[in-house]
Design an enzyme around this catalytic site. Sequence first.
Site, mmCIF file in Angstrom:
data_model
loop_
_atom_site.group_PDB
_atom_site.id
_atom_site.type_symbol
_atom_site.label_atom_id
_atom_site.label_comp_id
_atom_site.label_asym_id
_atom_site.label_seq_id
_atom_site.Cartn_x
_atom_site.Cartn_y
_atom_site.Cartn_z
ATOM 1 N N SER A 1 4.535 2.785 7.975
ATOM 2 C CA SER A 1 4.202 1.605 7.177
ATOM 3 C C SER A 1 5.375 1.179 6.308
ATOM 4 O O SER A 1 5.970 1.995 5.602
ATOM 5 C CB SER A 1 2.999 1.904 6.277
ATOM 6 O OG SER A 1 1.843 2.099 7.037
ATOM 7 N N ASP B 1 0.283 -7.546 1.618
ATOM 8 C CA ASP B 1 0.660 -6.131 1.683
ATOM 9 C C ASP B 1 2.183 -5.961 1.723
ATOM 10 O O ASP B 1 2.710 -5.128 2.463
ATOM 11 C CB ASP B 1 0.023 -5.438 2.886
ATOM 12 C CG ASP B 1 0.066 -3.916 2.754
ATOM 13 O OD1 ASP B 1 0.169 -3.416 1.616
ATOM 14 O OD2 ASP B 1 0.018 -3.227 3.794
ATOM 15 N N HIS C 1 0.817 -1.217 0.000
ATOM 16 C CA HIS C 1 0.000 0.000 0.000
ATOM 17 C C HIS C 1 0.849 1.266 0.000
ATOM 18 O O HIS C 1 0.342 2.349 -0.269
ATOM 19 C CB HIS C 1 -1.000 -0.010 1.166
ATOM 20 C CG HIS C 1 -0.429 0.354 2.497
ATOM 21 N ND1 HIS C 1 -0.086 -0.576 3.448
ATOM 22 C CD2 HIS C 1 -0.155 1.558 3.060
ATOM 23 C CE1 HIS C 1 0.354 0.026 4.534
ATOM 24 N NE2 HIS C 1 0.327 1.327 4.328
#
Length: 333
Positions: A163, A86, A56
């Site tokens: 992230s 992911d 992402h």
Amino acid sequence: MTDNKTYERLYKKTIPSVVSIYVTPNDANRPSRMGAGSGFVYDNDGSGGHIVTNHHVTGGADEVELRFSDGDWRTGHVVGQDSGTDLAVVAVTDLPTYAKPLSVAADAPKPGQEVAALGNPMGLDGTITTGIVSGTNRSLPTGNGFTIPDTVQTDAAINPGNSGGPLVTLDGEVVGVNRARQGDGIGFAISGAIVSRIVPTLIESGSYRHPFLKISTVDVSPIVAEANGLSEPRGILVVDVRLGPASGALIGCEATRTLRGREIPVGGDVIVGLDGKEVRSHEELMRHLLIETQPGEQIEVELVRDGRRLTEQVVLGERPKARGNGRIGITVE
């Protein structure tokens, strides 16, 4: 309690391997920077290497801008992405010499173990936050109808921009890839076991083929066990078997029973093991499929049906790229 010197040494050891990732859109009419995240050096052959981050973070980009801890900039090429876990991999041809690979831990961390999250939250480069492992083998929704098994829960602060950065032990080993914050003191990271399983394939082929059962399940809780006449709350009740690999081999529920005001599915098989290993929950089932199996492989599904214990053989399919999920229970990929 760990003293500050330990964290200072950990930071000094690991932060040169942590990267800020900036995604620039191809459309010249859009802002110059569309998004930002973190990553870490996975390998380095002396002239180039690979950065691991979240899918992402990279999105659909082919190229990203990378900023290293000493301010060096590089352009990276996205060579592999997997929305199902992911994870994404970025290739860099000229890594700075100080950007050494971080090793990925072979064993899962233990609840209570001290860890640190490294990354660049809120655009602030080179940040470390500390905490403990709050739990392991959690299931985390991806937002596209799938879930990621075997994620690590931590109370180390994980904020936007973290992230893709590493969650590390006090020895500097990666036990997870930071992914999401779900509330105060609750963050999640993709486990080192998944990284070790997925990333080499992403480097080699650019994508990952996920095994597929196409069934819906619920864990056998005490009320589910009571409704189904089971002697103990153990295993996973098969709620629905659709047109997939398990169709014909497993039996789903065809009715419900109202018990203490709740509608409970009844009558389906109860999965208690896979390939000779006990399975006690949906999370354990999902982890086994992702870590231990691949499409086209035959697995042994141990189950309880009408009070009898038996084994069925199922050849796993390949999970489609996208699907809807409006069924009762949890869908097993």
